[in-house]
Design an enzyme around this catalytic site. Structure first.
Site, short mmCIF file in Angstrom:
data_model
loop_
_atom_site.label_atom_id
_atom_site.label_comp_id
_atom_site.label_asym_id
_atom_site.label_seq_id
_atom_site.Cartn_x
_atom_site.Cartn_y
_atom_site.Cartn_z
N ARG A 143 12.46 22.81 3.50
CA ARG A 143 12.14 24.38 3.60
C ARG A 143 10.54 24.64 3.17
O ARG A 143 10.36 24.41 1.98
CB ARG A 143 12.94 25.33 3.10
CG ARG A 143 14.31 25.47 4.02
CD ARG A 143 15.11 26.47 3.65
NE ARG A 143 15.81 26.37 2.38
CZ ARG A 143 16.77 26.89 1.86
NH1 ARG A 143 17.01 27.95 2.42
NH2 ARG A 143 17.15 26.42 0.65
N ALA A 182 16.34 25.54 -10.24
CA ALA A 182 15.39 24.84 -9.22
C ALA A 182 16.33 23.70 -8.70
O ALA A 182 17.18 23.10 -9.08
CB ALA A 182 14.36 24.17 -9.98
N ARG A 193 0.78 13.27 -4.82
CA ARG A 193 1.55 13.73 -5.97
C ARG A 193 1.10 12.98 -7.11
O ARG A 193 1.63 13.23 -8.31
CB ARG A 193 3.07 13.29 -5.87
CG ARG A 193 3.74 13.98 -4.69
CD ARG A 193 3.87 15.58 -4.99
NE ARG A 193 4.61 16.26 -3.70
CZ ARG A 193 5.21 17.58 -4.19
NH1 ARG A 193 5.26 18.09 -5.31
NH2 ARG A 193 5.65 17.96 -3.01
N VAL A 213 22.19 28.07 -3.18
CA VAL A 213 22.43 28.73 -4.42
C VAL A 213 23.96 28.73 -4.58
O VAL A 213 24.65 28.78 -5.44
CB VAL A 213 21.78 30.16 -4.35
CG1 VAL A 213 22.55 30.83 -5.50
CG2 VAL A 213 20.50 29.97 -4.73
N ARG A 255 28.73 24.19 7.98
CA ARG A 255 28.54 24.09 6.77
C ARG A 255 29.92 23.92 5.78
O ARG A 255 29.97 23.59 4.79
CB ARG A 255 27.73 25.22 6.15
CG ARG A 255 26.71 24.85 4.97
CD ARG A 255 25.68 25.89 5.15
NE ARG A 255 24.36 25.46 4.41
CZ ARG A 255 23.33 25.76 3.87
NH1 ARG A 255 23.20 27.33 4.04
NH2 ARG A 255 22.38 25.09 3.42
N CYS A 265 11.40 29.26 -1.59
CA CYS A 265 11.24 30.61 -2.14
C CYS A 265 9.83 31.23 -2.64
O CYS A 265 9.73 32.17 -2.56
CB CYS A 265 12.15 30.70 -3.44
SG CYS A 265 13.86 30.74 -2.69
#
Ligand code: NAD
Ligand code: UGA
Length: 466
Positions: free
Chosen positions: A348, A165, A444, A14, A40, A278
């Site tokens: 994740r 997103a 999918r 983000v 990072r 999330c």
């Protein structure tokens, strides 16, 4: 109040893209993104844009344009806080793994550390902005910490949750459906702080899309939005199981219901289960909040979204095992995709992790190909689940750079991520190189059943009954 300098704590999925877009759209504002993770920050500063820590379409171009001009990445957190008029907190807020609320509540230790650091460092008034997703009423905790540990300077706390997103982050940031700003609407200073943030966004977002609310509504709206989105996926996934039993086709059902303008067409793709950092964490957090107020029915209602999602992942791997004559022991299964969705390298909570873990428990041998996820990350994901040692994972799961190599000699192939390139493969060639019967499990729903079956595959498509 015209803001000239911004600091963002947290250079993650983000913080990085969000600040890159602010810097691009507001050339007069100096934006510094800080993180305690040196590796990072080094990656963000790397001249080779392929080494940016995050893959997002369009991100590298913006970083090239503004990095070193008005966008900076640094590990000097104190300095950046000190110099900024506005500080965004964009650190991770994972599910707690210990103590009270373990497995449910959001772990706010990183948020508290940021608040204490801002309180300690700040020598001038600052607007502090919650960019991270937080439990409702966190702003009062941040305010209390700042007011009790600060150097007598004034802090205004705003909530400005992020709705981007992954995979479409840059477009979402450039053209948001709305920008939400929550603040203290009952004081002049609170109003001024909100206005300062509104003016930043007004540089590129139409006025009518910038929504201001009280701070609690803003915090809760973020959790609510994610809960509603995840609920749609679990709802269509629940229908996919009924479709498989009854001969209905979930893609036709999605289309039919999505044409109802009250329902709308988005977020109705049945899948092997939603992933991402999330949805699960935010719903668990919502469930925890509801329980903490004694709202057990509310908690149960939202928890079911997670239960359904876990079921969807398990039922996908169960189906692979039962279709392959009830055993995958020693059989090679090809995995196409590891990321939790296309166009991101983020893994994740990806459904692929759980499906792989289930199949490894059944002694399968797994060959993975993902266009953007590195082998190191895949082993880390499995290690985090902790079912077996790294050595064992390396023995039974291999990562390939070439999809055809990964799919060679497999008994079955599972599509876990909807990468566009998978649709373009030479499926005839893949078929020739596989063991027969050649099974293809499309988690999918991206391949054409007729074409695939004509080649000779035994095709299982999520939500497609026979
Ligand atoms: P992330 O893990 O990618 O990044 C967080 C960064 O914060 C890490 O690099 C970490 O090193 C750094 N950090 C933690 N504590 C720090 C400290 N005290 N000082 C300096 N740096 C510190 O997380 P993310 O995906 O960017 O998510 C951040 C927040 O935004 C979360 O609350 C998440 O729920 C929310 N959110 C995420 C997304 C998404 O798509 N990933 C979208 C909307 C909202
Ligand atoms: C989601 C929300 O869409 C963002 O608005 C929010 O800001 C973000 O979470 C966050 O708070 O982190 P993200 O997780 O990046 O964004 O990606 P989504 O597009 O929402 O997809 C989430 C998961 O649901 C993916 O695994 C995706 O494959 C799955 N999904 C999505 C489906 O299975 N079917 C769908 O129809 C849509």
């Amino acid at each position: 109040m015209q803001i000239k300098s911004i600091c963002c704590i947290g250079a993650g999925y983000v913080g990085g893209p969000t600040m890159a877009v602010i810097a691009k759209q507001c050339p007069e504002i100096q934006v510094t993104v800080v993180d305690t993770n040196h590796a990072r920050i080094n990656d963000w500063n790397d001249d080779d844009l392929n080494n940016l820590p995050i893959f997002e379409p369009g991100l590298a171009e913006i970083v090239t344009e503004v990095r070193g001009k008005n966008l900076h990445f640094s590990t000097e957190v104190d300095k950046a806080i000190d110099e900024a008029e506005m500080v965004f907190i964009s650190v991770n807020t994972p599910t707690k793994t210990y103590g009270k609320g373990k497995g449910m509540a959001a772990d706010l230790k990183y948020i508290e550390l940021c608040a204490r650091q801002i309180g300690r460092v700040a020598k001038s008034d600052k607007i502090v902005i919650e960019k991270s997703t937080l439990p409702v009423r966190t702003a009062s905790a941040i305010k209390s910490i700042l007011d009790n540990t600060g150097n007598g300077v004034q802090f205004q706390i705003l909530s400005n949750p992020e709705f981007l997103a992954e995979g479409t982050a840059i477009q979402d940031l450039l053209h948001p459906d709305r920008v939400l700003i929550g603040g203290n609407t009952s004081t002049k200073e609170g109003e001024q702080a909100m206005q300062a943030l509104v003016e930043i966004y007004e540089n590129w977002v139409p006025k009518e899309k910038i929504l201001t609310t009280n701070v609690w509504s803003s915090e809760l709206s973020k959790l609510t939005a994610n809960a509603f989105l995840a609920q749609r996926v679990s709802s269509i996934n629940a229908m996919s199981e009924i479709c498989e039993k009854t001969g209905a086709d979930v893609q036709e059902v999605s289309k039919a219901i999505g044409m109802d303008s009250r329902i709308g067409p988005k977020f109705l793709n049945a899948s092997v289960g939603f992933g991402g950092s999330c949805f699960q964490k935010d719903i668990l957090n919502l469930v925890y909040i509801a329980k903490s107020y004694g709202l057990n029915e509310v908690a149960d209602y939202w928890e079911q979204v997670i239960i359904m999602n876990d079921h969807q992942k398990d039922r996908f791997s169960d189906n692979i095992v039962s279709t392959l004559y009830n055993t995958v022991s020693g059989k090679k299964i090809g995995f196409l995709g590891w990321a939790f969705k296309k166009n991101t390298n983020d893994t994740r909570e990806s459904a692929a992790i759980k499906v792989a873990d289930n199949l490894l428990n059944e002694q399968a041998y797994i060959a993975v190909y993902d266009p953007k996820v590195k082998a190191e990350q895949i082993y880390k994901d499995l290690e985090y689940i902790g079912s077996r040692s790294l050595e064992e994972n390396k023995k039974y799961l291999e990562v390939f750079d070439n999809p055809y190599e990964a799919m060679k000699d497999t008994h079955g192939i599972a599509i876990l991520t909807e990468w566009d390139e998978f649709k373009e493969y030479d499926w005839e060639k893949v078929y020739q190189q596989m063991k027969k019967p050649a099974f293809l499990f499309d988690g999918r729903g991206i391949l054409n059943k007729k074409e695939i079956e004509n080649i000779g595959f035994v095709y299982y498509n999520i939500g497609l009954g026979n």
